[in-house]
Scaffold this motif. Sequence first.
Motif: not given
Length: 436
Positions: A229-234, A245-253, A265-275, A285-288
């Motif tokens: 989540t945005y809050r966890e990432l923050r 970049h830290e400031d990249a979260i605010f406008p979309v959040r 280089n691996k477009p088939e990987d799902e990657g991480t969703w920040i929601v 239980v823990i995210t990071g």
Amino acid sequence: MKKIVKFGGSSLASAEQFKKVGAIIKADDTRVYVVPSAPGKRFKEDTKVTDMLLHVYQTAADGKNIDNEMAAIKARYDEIIEGLELDFSLDAEFEEIKANLIAEPEVDYAASRGEFLNGKIMAAYLGVPFIDAAEVIFFNEEGALNTYKTDKILAARLAECERAVIPGFYGLGKNGKVKTFSRGGSDVTGSIVARAAKADVYENWTDVSGFLITDPRIVDNPKGIRYITYRELRELSYMGASVLHEDAIFPVRKAGIPINIKNTNKPEDEGTWIVESTGQKQDYVITGIAGKKDFCTVFITKAMMNAEIGFCRKVLQAFEENEISIEHMPSGIDTMTVVVHADEFMNKEQSVVSAIHRLVEPDSVEIESGLALIAVVGRGMKSASGTASKVFTALSNKGINIRMIDQGSSELNIIIGVKNSDFDNAIKAIYDTFIS
Ligand code: ASP
């Protein structure tokens, strides 16, 4: 469905990388607006174009000749143009940039040209319009983003173009000159464009398949994070984790637009969703886990301090007077600890101590340095019991002494302080306990 795609420097460092990016964009016709960075490193010892430009700026500011430096930068772009077999040239742009740098060297202008030129190539390669970021992204007098003006003008401009390339990293300052965000700021541009376009997704393409649970320099091959989540990432990025970049979260959040970190280089990987929020089942239980070294603690004791109205405020005033920001403030009966960054604090420590004495007349003030803080972050903690005790057991099993504990009131994180020298081992121990 509308997606904004931002590509980082390593995704655009060479013609070969450009081709991967082209294929990614063409594979999904909802990827309508493209935000490129400047060409990054092609190999480990390579130099990013932004750094080359900063060097040119310095050379020009010193009044020296910049022909060789400019030629080296031009060679980077020409290599890309030739590799893509484009019938296109940046000769005129290079002439203009050189003349401007000689006439009036401006650091932000110089640094921003990396994105500007790469955006021109990208627009030619994709055959879509180029929108100069200096015409649509605006800063205010204080140097912060002018959100209102940017949103309005950028949204109107995007409405005229079904597809477009908008270079990252810069906009127009209040003084009418080009101004950049801080380093890595193309992420911020992507986020601003996503909001103005009312996008469904902001895809941020880089050279890793999203976030890892912890730093791979400390834990071998850590697992990836699927949802955060945005809050966890923050919390995690504040404590040193970096990909975005830290400031990249605010406008979309604010706009509730999810960010998907993807690997060019691996477009088939799902990657991480920040929601904003998610009901997806969590792997753990823990995210990071993230952390930083080199904090100091100021430990203050005074009998009956808890009965003294205004005590905390006065202690904080001692830090405020010295312009030191505070990280944490765990307190007990008759004791209070203030945690600060060593680099901000060390040369002002005596002045803070005397201010504390003047303001609250404590029984004692003790300073300790060499503290590392580790944040264990996870939205799952709220509903799982025993997370804190698992962290403590993991550390005590390794003989690591916990010097401080602070559980955020949101039950989203637990912060623990350990000696700098225990930092790596503590992170490994926590990782091994929660992630199997
Ligand atoms: N090119 C800039 C930098 O190297 C901005 C970015 O890549 O996001 O910091």
